[in-house]
Scaffold this motif. Structure first.
Motif, mmCIF file in Angstrom:
data_model
loop_
_atom_site.group_PDB
_atom_site.id
_atom_site.type_symbol
_atom_site.label_atom_id
_atom_site.label_comp_id
_atom_site.label_asym_id
_atom_site.label_seq_id
_atom_site.Cartn_x
_atom_site.Cartn_y
_atom_site.Cartn_z
ATOM 1 N N ASP A 52 13.647 23.204 -3.899
ATOM 2 C CA ASP A 52 13.836 24.244 -4.910
ATOM 3 C C ASP A 52 12.964 25.471 -4.620
ATOM 4 O O ASP A 52 12.808 26.334 -5.474
ATOM 5 C CB ASP A 52 13.519 23.699 -6.301
ATOM 6 N N CYS A 53 12.381 25.522 -3.437
ATOM 7 C CA CYS A 53 11.495 26.611 -2.988
ATOM 8 C C CYS A 53 10.192 26.701 -3.768
ATOM 9 O O CYS A 53 9.441 27.658 -3.603
ATOM 10 C CB CYS A 53 12.207 27.957 -2.980
ATOM 11 N N SER A 54 9.879 25.720 -4.604
ATOM 12 C CA SER A 54 8.628 25.779 -5.369
ATOM 13 C C SER A 54 7.404 25.648 -4.466
ATOM 14 O O SER A 54 6.306 26.039 -4.864
ATOM 15 C CB SER A 54 8.601 24.711 -6.466
ATOM 16 N N TRP B 274 7.372 15.638 -4.311
ATOM 17 C CA TRP B 274 6.082 16.125 -3.813
ATOM 18 C C TRP B 274 6.201 16.306 -2.309
ATOM 19 O O TRP B 274 7.096 15.752 -1.675
ATOM 20 C CB TRP B 274 4.955 15.143 -4.144
ATOM 21 N N VAL B 275 5.303 17.105 -1.755
ATOM 22 C CA VAL B 275 5.201 17.285 -0.304
ATOM 23 C C VAL B 275 3.721 17.268 0.052
ATOM 24 O O VAL B 275 2.853 17.390 -0.816
ATOM 25 C CB VAL B 275 5.856 18.599 0.185
ATOM 26 N N TYR B 276 3.436 17.100 1.326
ATOM 27 C CA TYR B 276 2.043 17.185 1.774
ATOM 28 C C TYR B 276 1.559 18.623 1.632
ATOM 29 O O TYR B 276 2.333 19.570 1.798
ATOM 30 C CB TYR B 276 1.916 16.730 3.221
ATOM 31 N N CYS C 40 5.946 19.486 -6.414
ATOM 32 C CA CYS C 40 7.058 20.439 -6.461
ATOM 33 C C CYS C 40 7.374 20.817 -7.904
ATOM 34 O O CYS C 40 6.890 20.184 -8.840
ATOM 35 C CB CYS C 40 8.292 19.828 -5.804
ATOM 36 N N GLY C 41 8.215 21.840 -8.076
ATOM 37 C CA GLY C 41 8.647 22.253 -9.405
ATOM 38 C C GLY C 41 9.318 21.112 -10.154
ATOM 39 O O GLY C 41 9.118 20.945 -11.351
#
Length: 160
Positions: free
Chosen positions: A107-109, A92-94, A86-87
């Motif tokens: 944060d929409c990143s 983090w995401v998958y 992520c920004g």
């Protein structure tokens, strides 16, 4: 009998030699449903979504998607292609959560910006920015005219 012993010795020697050779890492990259980044199980046929790895449920027949070597130190223990940073570097995401329309990073990143590289809203989506709540730059069209403001401009209730 001496020939049999010689053959047996050769077989054991070969097995020992092969066991000592370094094993090549298994390539687990695959394309799951909707062309999303996936994790290939040992059966070489089952492709899981990235978010199905280390989720507490064994989706692969042998349970390799929940093994300590992948799940021991998230996200560092996962293959890099399964992770989207992520920004905010603390999050983090998958990888399959990138460009899914939801604000998974907070944060929409994962939906906007150069690192996400998401395509524009599709026909099933309404574009408005900023979006309120869990979406980023698009909302599902099913939320249009539902009596709830999802777009700051109210375009989801009056124009969509």
């Amino acid at each position: 009998s001496a020939a049999a012993l010689l053959v047996l010795g050769a077989v054991v020697g070969l097995a020992v030699a092969l066991g000592l050779l370094p094993r090549t890492p298994v390539n687990r990259f695959c394309a799951a449903s909707n062309n999303r980044t996936g994790f290939l199980c040992d059966d070489r046929a089952t492709c899981l979504l990235a978010s199905q790895v280390c989720d507490g449920v064994s989706d692969c027949r042998n349970g390799e998607d929940e093994q300590e070597k992948f799940c021991g130190d998230l996200p560092r223990s996962l293959p890099g292609y399964l992770v989207f940073r992520c920004g905010n570097p603390a999050y983090w995401v998958y990888a399959d959560q990138r460009c899914n329309g939801m604000n998974d990073c907070g944060d929409c990143s994962d939906e906007m910006g150069s690192s996400a590289a998401c395509p524009p809203c599709g026909s099933e989506w309404w574009r408005c920015s900023p979006v309120l709540y869990e979406y980023c730059s698009c909302i599902p069209r099913r939320l249009c005219r539902d009596g709830i403001q999802h777009c700051l401009s109210w375009s989801d209730e009056y124009i969509c």
